[in-house]
Design a protein around this motif. Sequence first.
Motif, short mmCIF file in Angstrom:
data_model
loop_
_atom_site.label_atom_id
_atom_site.label_comp_id
_atom_site.label_asym_id
_atom_site.label_seq_id
_atom_site.Cartn_x
_atom_site.Cartn_y
_atom_site.Cartn_z
N LEU A 1 33.63 45.84 48.63
CA LEU A 1 33.83 45.75 47.18
C LEU A 1 34.05 44.31 46.75
O LEU A 1 33.47 43.84 45.76
CB LEU A 1 35.02 46.62 46.78
CG LEU A 1 35.27 46.78 45.28
CD1 LEU A 1 34.06 47.36 44.57
CD2 LEU A 1 36.50 47.66 45.04
N PHE A 2 34.86 43.57 47.49
CA PHE A 2 35.09 42.16 47.16
C PHE A 2 33.80 41.37 47.26
O PHE A 2 33.50 40.54 46.39
CB PHE A 2 36.14 41.57 48.11
CG PHE A 2 36.38 40.10 47.89
CD1 PHE A 2 37.24 39.67 46.90
CD2 PHE A 2 35.73 39.16 48.67
CE1 PHE A 2 37.45 38.31 46.68
CE2 PHE A 2 35.93 37.80 48.45
CZ PHE A 2 36.79 37.38 47.46
N GLN A 3 33.01 41.62 48.32
CA GLN A 3 31.75 40.91 48.49
C GLN A 3 30.80 41.18 47.33
O GLN A 3 30.04 40.30 46.91
CB GLN A 3 31.08 41.34 49.80
CG GLN A 3 31.81 40.91 51.06
CD GLN A 3 31.71 39.42 51.32
OE1 GLN A 3 30.73 38.78 50.96
NE2 GLN A 3 32.73 38.85 51.95
N LYS A 4 30.83 42.38 46.80
CA LYS A 4 29.90 42.78 45.74
C LYS A 4 30.32 42.29 44.36
O LYS A 4 29.50 41.80 43.58
CB LYS A 4 29.78 44.30 45.71
CG LYS A 4 28.99 44.90 46.86
CD LYS A 4 27.50 44.75 46.61
CE LYS A 4 26.68 45.52 47.62
NZ LYS A 4 25.23 45.45 47.32
N VAL A 5 31.61 42.45 44.01
CA VAL A 5 32.01 42.23 42.61
C VAL A 5 33.08 41.16 42.42
O VAL A 5 33.40 40.80 41.29
CB VAL A 5 32.49 43.55 41.96
CG1 VAL A 5 31.40 44.60 42.02
CG2 VAL A 5 33.77 44.06 42.60
N GLY A 6 33.64 40.64 43.52
CA GLY A 6 34.65 39.60 43.39
C GLY A 6 36.06 40.14 43.21
O GLY A 6 36.28 41.33 43.00
N HIS B 1 38.66 39.85 40.90
CA HIS B 1 39.23 40.46 39.70
C HIS B 1 38.65 41.84 39.41
O HIS B 1 39.39 42.79 39.11
CB HIS B 1 39.03 39.53 38.49
CG HIS B 1 39.77 38.23 38.62
ND1 HIS B 1 39.14 37.09 39.07
CD2 HIS B 1 41.06 37.90 38.38
CE1 HIS B 1 40.03 36.10 39.10
NE2 HIS B 1 41.19 36.57 38.70
N LYS B 2 37.35 41.96 39.51
CA LYS B 2 36.73 43.26 39.23
C LYS B 2 37.10 44.27 40.31
O LYS B 2 37.31 45.46 40.01
CB LYS B 2 35.21 43.11 39.15
CG LYS B 2 34.51 44.30 38.50
CD LYS B 2 34.91 44.43 37.04
CE LYS B 2 34.27 45.62 36.37
NZ LYS B 2 34.64 45.72 34.94
N ALA B 3 37.20 43.82 41.55
CA ALA B 3 37.57 44.72 42.63
C ALA B 3 38.95 45.33 42.40
O ALA B 3 39.16 46.54 42.56
CB ALA B 3 37.53 43.99 43.97
N LEU B 4 39.90 44.50 42.00
CA LEU B 4 41.24 45.02 41.74
C LEU B 4 41.26 45.96 40.54
O LEU B 4 41.97 46.97 40.53
CB LEU B 4 42.22 43.87 41.51
CG LEU B 4 42.77 43.22 42.78
CD1 LEU B 4 43.74 42.10 42.43
CD2 LEU B 4 43.47 44.25 43.68
N GLU B 5 40.50 45.66 39.52
CA GLU B 5 40.41 46.57 38.37
C GLU B 5 39.92 47.94 38.82
O GLU B 5 40.49 48.98 38.43
CB GLU B 5 39.45 46.00 37.32
CG GLU B 5 39.22 46.92 36.14
CD GLU B 5 38.09 46.46 35.25
OE1 GLU B 5 37.53 47.32 34.52
OE2 GLU B 5 37.73 45.28 35.28
N LEU B 6 38.87 47.97 39.63
CA LEU B 6 38.31 49.24 40.09
C LEU B 6 39.31 50.00 40.95
O LEU B 6 39.44 51.23 40.83
CB LEU B 6 37.02 48.99 40.86
CG LEU B 6 35.85 48.41 40.07
CD1 LEU B 6 34.70 48.05 41.00
CD2 LEU B 6 35.38 49.38 39.00
N LEU B 7 40.03 49.29 41.82
CA LEU B 7 40.99 49.95 42.71
C LEU B 7 42.23 50.42 41.97
O LEU B 7 42.68 51.56 42.13
CB LEU B 7 41.38 49.00 43.84
CG LEU B 7 40.31 48.69 44.89
CD1 LEU B 7 40.83 47.65 45.87
CD2 LEU B 7 39.89 49.95 45.62
N TRP B 8 42.81 49.55 41.17
CA TRP B 8 44.09 49.88 40.52
C TRP B 8 43.97 51.00 39.49
O TRP B 8 44.89 51.78 39.32
CB TRP B 8 44.67 48.62 39.87
CG TRP B 8 45.29 47.69 40.87
CD1 TRP B 8 45.56 47.94 42.18
CD2 TRP B 8 45.73 46.36 40.63
NE1 TRP B 8 46.13 46.85 42.78
CE2 TRP B 8 46.24 45.85 41.84
CE3 TRP B 8 45.73 45.53 39.52
CZ2 TRP B 8 46.77 44.57 41.96
CZ3 TRP B 8 46.25 44.24 39.64
CH2 TRP B 8 46.76 43.77 40.85
#
Length: 261
Positions: free
Chosen positions: A150-155, A157-164
């Motif tokens: 996920l980090f590799q794909k979206v970076g 900030h966006k990764a944390l938004e999706l997870l949180w």
Amino acid sequence: MNLKTVNLDIMATGVAVLTFNRPETMNSVNDQLCLDVKAACKEAAENDQVKVLVITGAGKGWSSGGDITSLASMKDPISAKETYDGSGELVTAIYELKKPVIAALNGVVAGASVAACLACDLIIASERARMGFTFMQLAFCPDSGASHFLFQKVGYHKALELLWFGKILDAEEAEKLGLFNKVVPHEECLSEAIRWAEKLALQPLMTVELDKKLMREAGKNNYYQQTELEALYQVLTWSSEDFKEGCAAFAEKRKPVFKNR
């Protein structure tokens, strides 16, 4: 092969289709599925007939993630670690396959299975596909490499938004974020993935494999390291018979016929 929860169909075109086959649980991941996927990936890796692997799911979904019955039955940290290791090994089997892997995402993918999906090299998604980062609903952190992909794909900030916030992305949103390569009408999902796979199967597979390695290294190499690796791989491909065939076909204005040598 004695596969109980997946099907592996090898086509004459060099494409193998691996189907998660637990539709009654939306192809959720249990211990047997982990074992079967590893066995199927091993067969795909060792079988010279297989040039490209396509992975899809039976029924309405690709995979809903960890089987909730298995997760709820874990009694101690040791059994929990064993369960998570099994799921991680499933993803690793897909990720480490040197041959191209295409996900034909026919429906929902969630939880740990998001990692399995993102471990594939290309993703063709049905318009009905959904990608759910649902770990937070169970008070779970991501597992099986989901946070890495996920980090590799979206970076960050966006990764944390999706997870949180446990975001469930529809097909259009996921395509815009670069998580999917292409979204197609539902009934064309598997056929389009197979079409891409058949096209890849005709390419010089040594070059395809080295391109895959280059992209894996590009995320961590600096410019100088990457250009040095490119030069090394170009020398390897220059030495191949396929390179000579490609040059001859170009000069003769015809399509090349690669023999993977």
